[in-house]
Motif scaffolding. Structure first.
Motif, PDB file in Angstrom:
ATOM      1  N   ASN A 130     -21.726 -14.750   1.076  1.00 19.10           N
ATOM      2  CA  ASN A 130     -21.411 -13.518   0.790  1.00 19.10           C
ATOM      3  C   ASN A 130     -22.635 -12.582   0.593  1.00 19.10           C
ATOM      4  N   TYR A 131     -24.033 -13.000   0.058  1.00 17.17           N
ATOM      5  CA  TYR A 131     -24.585 -11.872   0.080  1.00 17.17           C
ATOM      6  C   TYR A 131     -25.115 -11.623   1.549  1.00 17.17           C
ATOM      7  N   TYR A 132     -25.267 -12.180   2.278  1.00 14.77           N
ATOM      8  CA  TYR A 132     -25.483 -11.612   3.559  1.00 14.77           C
ATOM      9  C   TYR A 132     -24.149 -10.942   4.452  1.00 14.77           C
ATOM     10  N   LEU A 133     -22.877 -11.260   3.719  1.00 15.45           N
ATOM     11  CA  LEU A 133     -21.147 -10.032   4.320  1.00 15.45           C
ATOM     12  C   LEU A 133     -22.656  -8.603   3.376  1.00 15.45           C
ATOM     13  N   MET A 134     -22.367  -9.041   1.802  1.00 24.20           N
ATOM     14  CA  MET A 134     -23.097  -7.451   1.099  1.00 24.20           C
ATOM     15  C   MET A 134     -24.116  -6.967   1.650  1.00 24.20           C
ATOM     16  N   LEU A 135     -25.437  -7.675   2.252  1.00 22.54           N
ATOM     17  CA  LEU A 135     -26.368  -6.680   2.921  1.00 22.54           C
ATOM     18  C   LEU A 135     -26.173  -6.244   4.598  1.00 22.54           C
ATOM     19  N   ASN A 136     -24.906  -7.320   5.433  1.00 21.16           N
ATOM     20  CA  ASN A 136     -24.799  -6.437   6.451  1.00 21.16           C
ATOM     21  C   ASN A 136     -23.411  -5.097   6.542  1.00 21.16           C
ATOM     22  N   LEU A 137     -22.598  -5.354   4.788  1.00 22.05           N
ATOM     23  CA  LEU A 137     -22.038  -3.972   4.721  1.00 22.05           C
ATOM     24  C   LEU A 137     -22.593  -3.660   4.330  1.00 22.05           C
ATOM     25  N   GLN A 138     -23.917  -3.108   4.046  1.00 24.31           N
ATOM     26  CA  GLN A 138     -25.252  -1.944   3.342  1.00 24.31           C
ATOM     27  C   GLN A 138     -25.312  -0.737   4.726  1.00 24.31           C
ATOM     28  N   LEU A 139     -25.589  -2.128   5.400  1.00 21.51           N
ATOM     29  CA  LEU A 139     -26.636  -1.539   6.363  1.00 21.51           C
ATOM     30  C   LEU A 139     -25.215  -0.807   7.236  1.00 21.51           C
ATOM     31  N   GLY A 140     -24.071  -1.474   7.810  1.00 22.16           N
ATOM     32  CA  GLY A 140     -23.154  -0.888   8.631  1.00 22.16           C
ATOM     33  C   GLY A 140     -22.773   0.256   8.087  1.00 22.16           C
ATOM     34  N   ILE A 141     -22.892   0.570   6.624  1.00 21.73           N
ATOM     35  CA  ILE A 141     -21.866   2.026   6.675  1.00 21.73           C
ATOM     36  C   ILE A 141     -22.834   3.054   6.297  1.00 21.73           C
ATOM     37  N   ARG A 142     -24.469   2.689   6.309  1.00 21.22           N
ATOM     38  CA  ARG A 142     -25.518   3.215   6.208  1.00 21.22           C
ATOM     39  C   ARG A 142     -25.563   4.124   7.637  1.00 21.22           C
ATOM     40  N   TYR A 143     -25.517   2.958   8.873  1.00 16.42           N
ATOM     41  CA  TYR A 143     -25.587   3.353   9.959  1.00 16.42           C
ATOM     42  C   TYR A 143     -23.751   3.914  10.308  1.00 16.42           C
ATOM     43  N   THR A 144     -23.057   4.365   9.849  1.00 18.28           N
ATOM     44  CA  THR A 144     -22.251   4.276  10.240  1.00 18.28           C
ATOM     45  C   THR A 144     -22.156   5.796   9.849  1.00 18.28           C
ATOM     46  N   VAL A 145     -21.692   6.535   8.602  1.00 18.00           N
ATOM     47  CA  VAL A 145     -21.856   7.452   7.669  1.00 18.00           C
ATOM     48  C   VAL A 145     -22.870   8.561   8.163  1.00 18.00           C
ATOM     49  N   GLY A 146     -24.061   7.435   8.254  1.00 14.07           N
ATOM     50  CA  GLY A 146     -25.456   8.425   9.036  1.00 14.07           C
ATOM     51  C   GLY A 146     -25.040   9.123  10.289  1.00 14.07           C
ATOM     52  N   LYS A 147     -24.581   8.461  11.381  1.00  8.42           N
ATOM     53  CA  LYS A 147     -24.638   8.888  12.546  1.00  8.42           C
ATOM     54  C   LYS A 147     -23.249   9.831  12.222  1.00  8.42           C
TER      55      LYS A 147
END
Length: 776
Positions: free
Chosen positions: A354-371
């Motif tokens: 679950n901890y890795y899922l949280m980190l991955n989710l934050q990285l993905g959303i930052r990339y998605t919204v930034g793009k």
């Protein structure tokens, strides 16, 4: 010759005078400067700047003696104000900063830590009336863990916020009574246990030990326990002599003729904080609040009798008699850690997963919204909803040309319909930067337990604005299938109560595990405490919660709801108009399993204010009789404890949050005008559909034969209502599925059409009509 120190006198054209040592044309060494307004400085100089030790006196009568640097009060010194208040301690750039002691003109004394001119950190404040607070401060007010001892002997040890009791704590009365519980905004709020005088109760030492108090409230604080020694501070402090602003005497002489404008009468006044308010009015509790229910203990062992109580905004709503043996094991100090549970290998793996899922989710959303954010906004097309409207990206741990290195494991990221959700976020007036900071900031996400039977993982953003939920594959399909109509519905109805969706994503971990997420707005993101939460479907089949499972934040169900809500005529009309529209939309999608999520913030009713009076204001008999009279009075809408006033955009925050969108509502009680809700002593809030809606909750009295000791004290409460329609991702598009679901809700399957499932919405709305009855 200019480098040789010499004694000189100089008179400036504006009337200022300097007498002392100079180096070249600049004061350097010992000297005295007198301004034309009567302000004088006598002390050390360095290259035209006041620096070293000296004494400064203002024409108003204020004086400072201590350290200077670069023309600022900087180091350790003593300031005496014209009102005879005295501060001795550390300074930084003309502002109190560090350890110090201030004696106010009214004889109040603060001894402790300062930051940027205000009390912050650990400190002790003594009022002239004998009250004393010892503990943590923030921005000049009591905030964090601390002990307050009143002059009458009462003592509170617990948590504070903005100068008021807020959080868990223990209140010890001078007569020996004890109350362990929670507070909100200075009022008891939530469940607690009351121990009468003489009864056996947990020791206060467990509560005090972690904060360096003893069980009498005596403070153990190094350096500031009694008084601050200026010389000790000077010897122990490490004063930084480098300054950002340096002004030469010659430069000032060319302009105003003054050595420094930092020492005007206003310079010290602006950094002089007022004494903290005396909280005596929020302190000792009334006699009636301690002895209420004491008559029921006759004939029982007084040494074992305790009262389990529940409060809402300072009003006692329920009291159950029990014994100290039954409750003592439940009382734990707020500072003690929770009991450590044995962790199995699988538990550790799940937490790490679950901890890795949280980190991955934050990285993905930052990339998605930034793009997507820099892309010019345009109207969505049908292709934006199609299967090709996906963004795929691989995030290796070591980074790539497009992705940064990270501390998680390798994963693949899939973003669904990015242009659609980008436009939805703008329609919901959600700023992209705020969205990323809330979810992807350094504070991280908090994993919360699932409130339902789905087994989904829930994450909450650090500011409580967003809820992120894992989805089943079937739920994802329903969401993507309904997205075009959902987008249209949101565009047509800005006041919709249906869940706000901000993004849908999928993470694929390196071993092939696929996890799908949806980001939603948190309907209970509000500055007010939500005392009760309900998930309402309009059904009686299994719709109750076992009492032993009910906690403070438990989401209750239909049969647990024992209130009817009465609200302003126009507010109610707007509510049901939107409910009809939303239910019709869900019918068109064959969705028949949605719920109304209802949150209630209770306020102390105006007619019960006599219970909250200071001690000795009323006798017990007078209090009880006045309450009985108050409950028999006819109640008006809006509630007496709340106030609806004409909307003023400049007085409230009109920027919608993640759960707020739409127009400000109009109220019949103020002449069909847009309205704000005023909570006396708390806030002014904008009233919108499903947000900050005032009402009166009428309690349905039900006799509890099994627990005869349970006392229901009041019948009517003022409440602030929050609501929204959730659980809309369960589609029933076959006759078999419809019949199965209808059976679980005790519906007649023959009355429901697969193509037009109106029965669920009809029963759902009929149920809400009973919950929010129309005024007669």
């Amino acid at each position: 010759m200019d480098s040789i120190l010499r004694h000189g006198d100089r008179e400036f054209s504006n009337g200022d005078l300097y007498s002392g040592e100079v180096k070249g044309s600049l004061p350097d060494g010992k000297g005295k400067y007198a301004w034309s307004d009567g302000t004088t400085y006598d002390g050390d100089w360095h290259e035209g700047k006041i620096c070293g030790k000296g004494k400064l006196m203002w024409s108003s009568g204020a004086k400072y003696e201590g350290d200077f640097s670069g023309g600022y009060l900087h180091g350790v010194g003593t300031m005496t104000s014209p009102d005879e208040s005295v501060y001795s301690g550390a300074w930084r750039m003309n502002i109190r900063h560090g350890l110090g002691r201030k004696e106010y003109c009214n004889s109040d004394v603060y001894d402790g830590s300062w930051k940027e001119g205000l009390q912050e950190g650990r400190g002790s404040y003594s009022w002239t009336n004998g009250n004393r607070y010892i503990g943590n401060w923030k921005k000049g007010v009591m905030c964090g863990r601390g002990v307050m001892r009143w002059a009458n002997g009462d003592l509170f040890d617990g948590f504070w916020l903005n100068g008021l009791r807020h959080g868990s704590g223990v209140y010890k009365f001078a007569d020996g009574c004890l109350y362990y519980g929670t507070w909100s905004g200075g009022l008891k709020d939530g469940k607690g246990v009351f121990y009468p005088a003489g009864s056996k109760h947990p020791s206060l030492k467990k509560w005090c030990r972690s904060l360096e108090y003893d069980d009498t409230g005596k403070f153990v604080l190094s350096r500031s326990s009694s008084s601050t020694n200026v010389e000790e501070l000077r010897n122990s402090s490490t004063v930084t002599r480098s300054l950002s602003v340096r002004t030469s005497a010659s430069g000032m002489a060319r302009t105003s003729g003054r050595i420094s404008d930092r020492f005007t009468d206003e310079s010290w006044r602006t950094s002089d904080p007022p004494p903290p308010r005396d909280v005596s009015c929020h302190g000792p509790l009334s006699k009636s609040s301690r002895s209420l229910g004491a008559g029921q203990s006759e004939g029982q062992d007084k040494n074992r009798i305790v009262y389990e109580r529940e409060y809402m905004q300072g009003v006692l709503i329920r009291e159950t008699i029990t014994t100290s043996a039954d409750k003592s094991h439940k009382i734990r100090p707020p500072s003690l850690p929770k009991e450590v549970k044995t962790r199995t290998f699988m538990t550790c793996m799940k937490r790490e997963h679950n901890y890795y899922l949280m980190l991955n989710l934050q990285l993905g959303i930052r990339y998605t919204v930034g793009k997507i954010t820099p892309v010019p906004r345009r109207e969505v097309r049908s292709s934006d909803f199609g299967k090709k409207a996906r963004t795929l990206m691989f995030f290796p741990k070591d980074g790539s040309n497009l992705t940064p290195p990270h501390k998680s494991i390798d994963f693949s990221w899939k973003d669904y319909c990015p242009m659609v959700f980008r436009n939805l976020r703008e329609m919901f007036k959600l700023d992209a930067a705020e969205y990323m900071m809330s979810i992807c900031g350094d504070d991280g996400l908090t994993e919360i337990s699932s409130p339902g039977k789905s087994g989904s993982i829930f994450y909450l953003s650090h500011d409580d604005r967003f809820v992120i939920k894992t989805l089943k594959k079937s739920e994802l399909k329903v969401l993507l299938r309904m997205l075009p109509k959902y987008y249209q519905h949101v565009g047509d109805h800005e006041n919709t109560l249906i869940t706000k969706f901000f993004g849908v994503h999928r993470i694929t971990l390196r071993w092939g595990k696929k996890v799908r997420f949806v980001v939603m707005g948190n309907m209970f993101c509000t500055e007010l405490k939500i005392h009760r939460r309900y998930d309402l479907k309009g059904s009686t089949q299994g719709r109750f919660t076992e009492k032993i499972k009910i906690q403070e934040k438990t989401t209750l169900k239909d049969l647990d709801l024992c209130y009817e809500f009465h609200m302003d005529k126009l507010l109610r009309e707007a509510l049901f108009k939107q409910i009809y529209l939303d239910c019709s939309f869900l019918e068109s999608l064959h969705i028949i399993d949605y719920s109304l999520l209802l949150g209630l913030h209770f306020r102390a009713p105006g007619q019960l204010n006599d219970i909250l009076e200071p001690p000795n204001a009323l006798s017990d008999q007078e209090s009880v009789s006045s309450v009985d009279i108050g409950l028999t009075q006819e109640l008006s809408i809006p509630p007496k404890g709340l106030l609806l006033v004409t909307h003023e955009p400049n007085s409230v925050n009109t920027a919608p949050g993640p759960h707020i969108r739409g127009s400000t509502l109009r109220a019949f009680s103020v002449g069909d005008q847009e309205v704000d809700l005023i909570l006396p002593g708390t806030a002014r809030l904008r009233v919108q559909l499903g947000v900050n809606m005032p009402a009166q909750a009428h309690h349905k009295l039900i006799e509890d034969k099994e627990e005869s000791a349970t006392i229901e004290l009041f019948e009517v409460y003022d409440v602030v209502v929050y609501m929204g329609i959730i659980d809309i991702l369960q589609e029933y598009n076959t006759k078999k599925k419809v019949e199965h679901k209808c059976k679980s809700f005790q519906y007649d399957p023959m009355t429901i059409s697969v193509t037009e499932p109106t029965t669920y919405s009809k029963r759902f709305v009929d149920f809400l009509h009973k919950v929010f009855p129309e005024e007669r």
